[in-house]
Design an enzyme around this catalytic site. Structure first.
Site, short mmCIF file in Angstrom:
data_model
loop_
_atom_site.label_atom_id
_atom_site.label_comp_id
_atom_site.label_asym_id
_atom_site.label_seq_id
_atom_site.Cartn_x
_atom_site.Cartn_y
_atom_site.Cartn_z
N SER A 111 -13.52 18.82 53.21
CA SER A 111 -13.79 19.79 52.16
C SER A 111 -15.27 19.97 51.86
O SER A 111 -15.64 20.81 51.05
CB SER A 111 -13.01 19.45 50.90
OG SER A 111 -13.69 18.48 50.16
N LYS A 122 -12.13 18.27 40.99
CA LYS A 122 -13.50 18.59 41.38
C LYS A 122 -14.18 19.45 40.31
O LYS A 122 -15.34 19.25 39.97
CB LYS A 122 -13.51 19.33 42.71
CG LYS A 122 -13.16 18.41 43.88
CD LYS A 122 -13.07 19.20 45.16
CE LYS A 122 -12.68 18.29 46.31
NZ LYS A 122 -12.37 19.04 47.53
#
Ligand code: ADP
Length: 814
Positions: free
Chosen positions: A697, A740
């Site tokens: 990611s 996140k």
């Protein structure tokens, strides 16, 4: 006279007045007490605990009478404990606790109660001669002539009692009794009684030894030992294993409600115990085993309360927010309730419990197992406790973290000395009922190696088809775990073995936003800490102060450190209250926070927000929650080498390759030299190099840093991003979006880019985040770069980026 003294609690010694003695002090509260005393008049109360196993004794768990002592010397040992030399003065009685963060009590000294002088003289004389004899016969006594002569010259009954009790090899209880007794005469009489009893015992020993000698065959050592054991048994009255004891065990077995098979086994062992000589090691092993068999619950159970409304109320009362999580838990319990058949009731109104086989038949047992997943401190354990409370079931917790041996779960066979059942059976014994809720904590942290694989044993524990005949190596008989409700917790799903994961119903708890943390601190944790430190109604902490504590003193997804900070604050305040008492309610505002907690550890505005060449702000997900992750890239003239540093995993390295491949195709678009891959060396680095990182990611973050470095166009640092990148430059979806974004928000970032395909995940975001942040989505790298890269400066090759930045904690995977 009344004193106020810090308390040093003693586990396995009683210290009499008038002696000088070393004590080892290791527990934090006792160390605090020693520190406090050293800072004041060096006086402490040394007092023995009623139960040596209590770790953190309250005043009620200590004996009432202790000894006032003066600290003479403190030696700090390398293992962080203190060796404290104390000189004790007089007996004192504990009156009451004084509030504070370590144990401090008010005590009164005890008056002397002189007895009848003539009687006393006789008792003193008798005691002295008894002690002389005792000292001669007791080989374990450590006393030199000098000390003995000292004792013989004493003329005060109390002092004599104390000195003898100090030296004698008596139990804690016996010594404490001498300390407790009131009048001097009574205390000394007690000492004399003990001495006389001991002298009789010594004589008895001699007799036993004499009898054994007569029968002894000089060559048969083993025979000798057995005879000695028998002789002792006889002297104690009766056969080999005392019949009274066997009878008591028989009753215990009958009362335990065991299944027939187990009962049969228990009686067989009991018969064996009767045959073994009392006190033999073998006898101890058999006894221990029978104790375990009778101590684990076989049929006792708590009546479960299945009431969804009640459960909801309790979950709400104990936890702020977490609406989705509570909803999922309630659904889970509702399904359980609906598939759960009540026990049949016979004509006389007795409940007939259905067997595990019957319940399997009804498929009632196939309900999945709840697994609460999330970073530390988000309330997984405490949710488990609330569920247990609401269902009126006992709660036991078992930490699986670091468990690597199957034997920890299943125990060791009885043939090993000191063997014990495994943790599951131990947990059942603690629960004392067959239907507790057992929380298996950190199931993702079990590891396997050559000692065996605990996860396969765990699989059996959690499998309803198998766990009604769970095998523990020590117990030897099958144990029925089918009525236990298991709840598991984990920080991350990635390391849970697949077959285990398949059995579980996963509920994710992502971590809290700032406003949520504030509410939790304000409504739940603060009141509790104030109460716990005796500050209720005497102190207030404003919202601004709480906010400052959360933002500047903690950096976490959960609220564990917030709680720790509040406890620290309360501790300091409690001490302050004692030193400089205040009137009314004291208010702690944001400005006062550093007075209590020291200088802030995290500054929300410390982020570097200036656009820079070759640096990009990424977001990663770790097992302790989301975190910010900076990527740095440096392009220098060279021959096309790519160097990567900072403990990158393979997947991350591939992301670098993908970024380079993409740029080769689109070089001119971004103003890069089309030949850059031949004449430029590229160095990609993830700061905080020692922490291993992996996962796809960081793809677009890497691409941004690399392309910025090669083109020399600065990249904006006030935008954070996450997304996987394909060779053709597509941006692919990733996991952990909410975590996140929470981390970005906490780090002071207000603009982020996420993959277009992650759009559905944005609905899970709390409103506070959605309203305060600008969230862009991107389907390909071009869109990302367009937003991030500024116009090219004159310089074609980038100046070196600064190698700094806070960055991620343990084991980041992006
Ligand atoms: P975990 O098991 O997830 O590591 P804990 O259950 O130990 O976390 O939680 C840490 C502390 O935070 C506990 O005292 C718990 O009661 C408290 N806590 C966590 N979440 C909440 C919440 N939503 N409301 C109130 N208290 C909470």
């Amino acid at each position: 006279m009344i004193w106020e003294l810090p308390v040093v609690a003693l586990r396995n010694m009683v210290i009499m007045p008038g002696v000088t003695q070393n004590i080892d002090v290791g527990r934090p509260k006792s160390k605090r007490a020693v520190d406090e005393a050293q800072g004041a008049d060096r006086r402490v109360l040394v007092v023995t605990q009623r139960d040596a196993t209590t770790d953190d004794p309250m005043p009620a768990e200590l004996h009432d009478i202790g000894t006032l002592a003066v600290i003479k010397q403190v030696v700090r040992l390398p293992d962080n404990t203190y060796q404290v030399l104390v000189e004790t003065q007089e007996r004192v009685k504990m009156l009451e606790q004084v509030p504070g963060s370590y144990l401090r009590v008010r005590v009164e000294t005890l008056d002397k109660q002189p007895g009848n002088p003539d009687e006393l003289r006789v008792i003193i004389q008798e005691t002295k001669s008894a002690f002389e004899e005792y000292q001669r016969q007791n080989k374990t006594l450590r006393l030199d002539n000098y000390q003995l002569e000292g004792i013989k010259t004493l003329s005060d009954a109390g002092t004599l009692a104390d000195q003898i009790a100090h030296h004698a090899t008596w139990t804690l209880e016996e010594k404490q009794a001498v300390l407790d007794a009131g009048a001097e005469q009574v205390r000394l009489t007690l000492v004399l009684q003990n001495l006389t009893r001991d002298l009789e015992r010594f004589n008895m020993d001699k007799k036993v030894a004499g009898r054994v000698k007569e029968q002894m065959d000089a060559n048969q050592r083993e025979y000798y030992l057995r005879e000695q054991m028998k002789a002792i048994g006889k002297e104690l009255g009766g056969g080999e294993e005392g019949p009274a004891e066997v009878e008591a065990l028989r009753e215990k077995i009958e009362a335990a409600g065991m299944p027939d098979e187990v009962k049969e086994k228990a009686f067989k062992e009991l018969a064996r115990l009767e045959r073994t000589p009392g006190g033999s090691p073998e006898g101890t092993v058999v006894r221990n085993y029978i104790d375990w068999l009778t101590d684990v619950p076989w049929s006792k159970r708590d009546e479960e309360i299945l009431d969804i409304v009640r459960t909801r109320d309790i979950l709400d009362a104990d936890h702020y927010g977490l609406d989705d999580v509570k909803e999922r838990i309630l659904e889970f319990l509702a399904v359980r309730q609906l598939t759960h058949k009540p026990d049949e009731v016979d004509a006389e109104g007795n409940k007939k419990q259905r067997t595990a086989e019957e319940r399997i038949e009804d498929s009632e047992l196939r309900a999945p197992i709840l697994c609460l997943v999330g970073p530390p401190g988000v309330g997984k354990t405490s949710l488990g406790k609330s569920i247990a409370r609401s269902l009126n079931r006992k709660f036991v917790r078992m930490a699986l973290g670091g468990m690597r041996d199957e034997a920890e779960i299943r125990g060791h066979r009885r043939t090993y000395i000191g063997s014990m059942p495994g943790r599951i059976i131990q947990g059942m014994k603690n629960a004392s009922v067959v239907n507790p809720i057992m929380l298996l904590d950190e199931i993702d942290k079990m590891s396997s190696d050559w000692r065996g694989d605990p996860s396969s044993a765990m699989l059996e524990v959690l499998d309803p088809e198998q766990n009604h005949t769970f095998q523990d190596h020590y117990l030897e008989v099958p144990y029925d775990l089918s009525q236990v409700m298991f709840i598991t917790t984990a920080n991350s799903l990635q390391t849970i073995p697949r077959p285990l994961l398949d059995r579980m119903e996963v509920i994710q708890i992502p971590g809290y936003t700032m406003p949520e943390k504030l509410q939790i601190a304000k409504r739940y944790r603060l009141p509790r800490q104030l109460r716990g430190h005796g500050l209720e109604g005497r102190m207030e902490v404003t919202d601004a102060a709480l906010q400052r504590i959360i933002e500047e003193y903690t950096m976490e997804a959960g609220v564990r450190n917030v709680d720790r900070m509040l406890s620290k604050l309360a501790r300091k305040a409690a001490r302050e209250l004692l030193e400089k008492p205040w009137e009314g309610v004291k208010t702690v505002d944001a400005e006062q926070v550093p007075d209590y907690l020291g200088i802030p550890m995290f500054k929300p505005d410390r982020m570097e927000k200036e656009a820079q060449v070759g640096v990009a702000q990424g977001l990663a997900w770790t097992s302790v929650g989301g975190t910010m992750l900076v990527v740095e890239a440096l392009a220098t003239p060279g021959s096309g080498k790519i160097i990567m540093t900072g403990s990158l995993g393979d997947v991350m390295k591939e992301s670098v390759q993908a970024a380079v491949a993409y740029l080769r195709k689109h070089a001119t678009e971004y103003g890069a030299d089309p030949e850059f891959y031949k004449n430029t060396d590229l160095h990609v680095h993830f700061p905080d190099g020692a922490t291993p990182k992996d996962g796809p990611s960081a793809g677009i973050t890497i691409a941004t840093a690399v392309i910025s470095a090669i083109t020399g166009r600065p990249a904006r640092m006030d935008i954070a991003m996450t997304g996987e990148i394909s060779l053709r430059g597509r941006v692919l979806p990733i996991g952990g979006v909410k975590e996140k974004l929470l981390a970005a928000h906490q780090g002071g970032i207000r603009e982020v880019i996420v993959p277009k395909d992650n759009e559905p995940n944005l609905q899970d975001l709390p409103d506070s985040i959605r309203n305060e942040m600008t969230i862009h989505t991107a389907a390909n790298v071009g869109e990302v770069l367009e937003r991030l890269l500024l116009a090219a400066p004159v310089q074609p090759v980038s100046p070196p980026p600064t190698l700094s930045k806070p960055a991620s904690q343990a084991g980041a995977s992006s």
